[in-house]
Design an enzyme around this catalytic site. Structure first.
Site, mmCIF file in Angstrom:
data_model
loop_
_atom_site.group_PDB
_atom_site.id
_atom_site.type_symbol
_atom_site.label_atom_id
_atom_site.label_comp_id
_atom_site.label_asym_id
_atom_site.label_seq_id
_atom_site.Cartn_x
_atom_site.Cartn_y
_atom_site.Cartn_z
ATOM 1 N N HIS A 149 -21.819 4.092 -38.637
ATOM 2 C CA HIS A 149 -21.137 4.003 -37.337
ATOM 3 C C HIS A 149 -21.033 2.564 -36.813
ATOM 4 C CE1 HIS A 149 -20.128 4.563 -33.164
ATOM 5 N NE2 HIS A 149 -21.335 4.166 -32.789
ATOM 6 N N ASP A 197 -16.567 0.972 -30.255
ATOM 7 C CA ASP A 197 -17.571 2.001 -30.482
ATOM 8 C C ASP A 197 -16.944 3.376 -30.252
ATOM 9 O OD1 ASP A 197 -20.019 3.515 -30.366
ATOM 10 O OD2 ASP A 197 -20.185 3.086 -28.212
ATOM 11 N N GLU A 203 -30.643 1.374 -27.448
ATOM 12 C CA GLU A 203 -30.636 2.728 -26.921
ATOM 13 C C GLU A 203 -31.366 3.712 -27.836
ATOM 14 O OE1 GLU A 203 -26.684 4.177 -24.716
ATOM 15 O OE2 GLU A 203 -26.369 2.521 -26.095
ATOM 16 N N ASP A 204 -31.178 3.551 -29.129
ATOM 17 C CA ASP A 204 -31.589 4.615 -30.054
ATOM 18 C C ASP A 204 -32.780 4.293 -30.959
ATOM 19 O OD1 ASP A 204 -29.419 5.876 -28.990
ATOM 20 O OD2 ASP A 204 -28.105 5.540 -30.713
ATOM 21 N N ASP A 260 13.514 6.066 -29.579
ATOM 22 C CA ASP A 260 12.635 5.046 -30.169
ATOM 23 C C ASP A 260 11.462 5.633 -30.955
ATOM 24 O OD1 ASP A 260 11.237 6.044 -28.035
ATOM 25 O OD2 ASP A 260 10.446 4.098 -27.412
ATOM 26 N N HIS A 311 -25.090 -2.549 -31.728
ATOM 27 C CA HIS A 311 -24.841 -2.028 -30.377
ATOM 28 C C HIS A 311 -25.688 -0.815 -29.993
ATOM 29 C CE1 HIS A 311 -21.952 0.878 -32.213
ATOM 30 N NE2 HIS A 311 -22.283 1.626 -31.171
HETATM 31 MN MN MN Z 1 -22.274 3.775 -30.753
#
Ligand code: MN
Length: 493
Positions: A52, A142, A80-81, A263, A76
């Protein structure tokens, strides 16, 4: 090599193509660091989690972002994880990368709750990222990978994330003129919101494109020849296919009448100068009859998000209509990269970055105003942005104020003591009086006198914020009160 390693190699190729000066050792270190931190985690797809962040970094590379942003893309999710701390990041990757990762992590997820909270959420998100647009770009990149992998989520989650992306992230990308990113965010989301309609429109677009291959080739040859005969260089000429969601929106506007949409496929011609755009238009019209009312001069009148090009729809010899768009390389770059174009990095230069921060915050107010007045968003107004400005502390924190606010308002918005003791303000490096009216993007430093007794009552007419008004009144009442006491004391004596 694992599939992720292969993907990472592709990232390297993409980055080197636009930035040969990339700090690749640092990017590589970020990759291994993130892989290690996430090593026990998996995506819903069953793949190792690191897939990811590498995809997010790839999306950033497609916006030609600098080394720090690519590193931050890879890292990133570690705060958090995983167990990784900000201190770890700072030690290993330095301040810039750490700042970005912290920003992305702190960036309060803009939750799609009620439609009428849209603007308010957006505002929070903008303010949270106002100091550095890269934080927002990392969030968008992300999110793109997250919508691209929705198939692995339960249906309810799919819908929620798709909806949120369509309502919040895609419009932001649109406003920032990130054309390609916006289109992808929309189509991947729309696929889960209305799968049947998505398939139907995709089929229409692909069929239309296939059927027109031969005539497109002929038109291209003809235009190339005509431009050549008239000594106008054609830098680039490409077909562009409308994305599914744009077609859906346009059909809504045209009572579902497919025949009034010209278009689905368009031809984009990039020429050196603005004069060449108009000349090219004339040349094309001399061979192909233009359709009435279909010449759109977005050069003289850019779209609200800044988009510029010259559009016309012409009648081809086989009876088909074709939209042709002329633009300069600069307009093309702006349409593809949008705000990111201003932020494409010379590695390591600090001063221009400060300028960019200020420029971005000025744009911010305009963007918010735009969104607010944009009817097709159907958003309910919560609070007016039209009369808000955004100013900065020397550290870069954003202070939001009503229009016509002064340095006194600014000081009180930070701390009562600063307001009470302000004597001057340094605005963008220049010493000014405290009642100077602030402008969007001003960097304000409050200068105080520690011995100052309190605010001047006359300031009451020089402030806009409620907080400043009430603090000034309070201080004044206190003064009157103690003065009254003094009088009593005099009497008693
Ligand atoms: Mn993420």
């Amino acid at each position: 090599m694992t599939p992720v390693d292969i993907l990472f190699q592709q990232l390297k190729e993409v980055v080197y193509k636009y930035n040969p000066e990339v700090n690749w050792p640092l990017v590589e270190k970020a990759y291994h660091f993130a892989a290690q931190a996430h090593k026990d985690q998996r995506r819903r797809s069953g793949e190792p989690y690191i897939v990811h962040p590498v995809h997010a970094a790839m999306n950033l590379a497609k916006l030609n972002m600098d080394s720090s942003a690519i590193c931050a893309g890879l890292l990133h999710d570690v705060l958090e994880d995983t167990d990784v701390s900000s201190e770890d990041l700072r030690r290993e990757f330095g301040d810039d990368v750490t700042y970005l990762v912290e920003g992305v992590s702190k960036l309060e997820e803009v939750k799609f709750t009620k439609k009428n909270q849209y603007i308010e959420n957006l505002r929070k998100m903008f303010i949270a990222t106002a100091k550095d647009i890269r934080v927002l770009l990392i969030r968008l990149c992300d999110r793109l990978h997250n919508v691209q992998t929705l198939e692995f989520l339960p249906t309810k989650e799919q819908k929620r994330i798709a909806q949120e992306t369509l309502e919040i992230y895609a419009p932001i990308a649109h406003r920032l003129q990130l054309g390609a990113l916006k289109g992808q965010l929309e189509d991947w989301s729309f696929k889960y919101i209305d799968p049947k309609e998505y398939e139907r429109l995709l089929d229409i677009i692909q069929t239309n494109f296939k059927e027109r291959q031969q005539s497109l080739r002929m038109v291209k040859d003809t235009i190339k020849q005509m431009m050549h005969d008239n000594h106008i260089e054609v830098i680039d000429m490409k077909d562009r296919i409308k994305n599914v969601y744009s077609l859906h929106k346009k059909l809504e506007r045209y009572d579902n009448e497919l025949s009034s949409i010209y278009d689905i496929v368009a031809l984009r011609v990039v020429v050196p100068s603005i004069a060449d755009c108009y000349a090219g238009l004339g040349i094309v019209h001399s061979t192909y009859k233009p359709l009435k009312g279909r010449i759109k001069d977005y050069i003289a009148r850019p779209k609200p998000n800044g988009y510029q090009s010259l559009h016309t729809t012409v009648l081809l010899n086989n009876g088909d209509f074709l939209e042709i768009q002329f633009r300069t390389p600069k307009m093309h770059e702006q349409a593809e990269f949008g705000i990111a174009a201003h932020w494409q990095y010379k590695e390591g230069d600090q001063y221009p970055r400060r300028q960019k921060e200020i420029q971005w915050i000025k744009e911010l107010a305009g963007i918010l105003k735009d969104i607010e007045t944009n009817n097709d968003l159907e958003s309910v107004k919560i609070e007016s942005f039209s009369n808000r400005i955004f100013t900065l502390t020397p550290k870069g924190d954003v202070i939001e104020l009503p229009e016509n606010s002064t340095a006194i308002d600014f000081a009180y918005s930070i701390h009562t003591d600063l307001g009470d003791k302000i004597i001057k303000a340094k605005i963008n490096g220049e010493i000014k009086n405290v009642d100077t009216i602030l402008q969007n993007g001003d960097v304000v430093e409050v200068i105080i006198d520690k011995n100052k007794k309190g605010p001047d009552i006359k300031w009451i007419d020089k402030v806009q914020t409620q907080i400043a008004k009430s603090k000034i009144q309070q201080a004044h009442r206190r003064k009157l009160f103690s003065w009254g006491k003094d009088l009593k004391n005099v009497k008693a004596n």
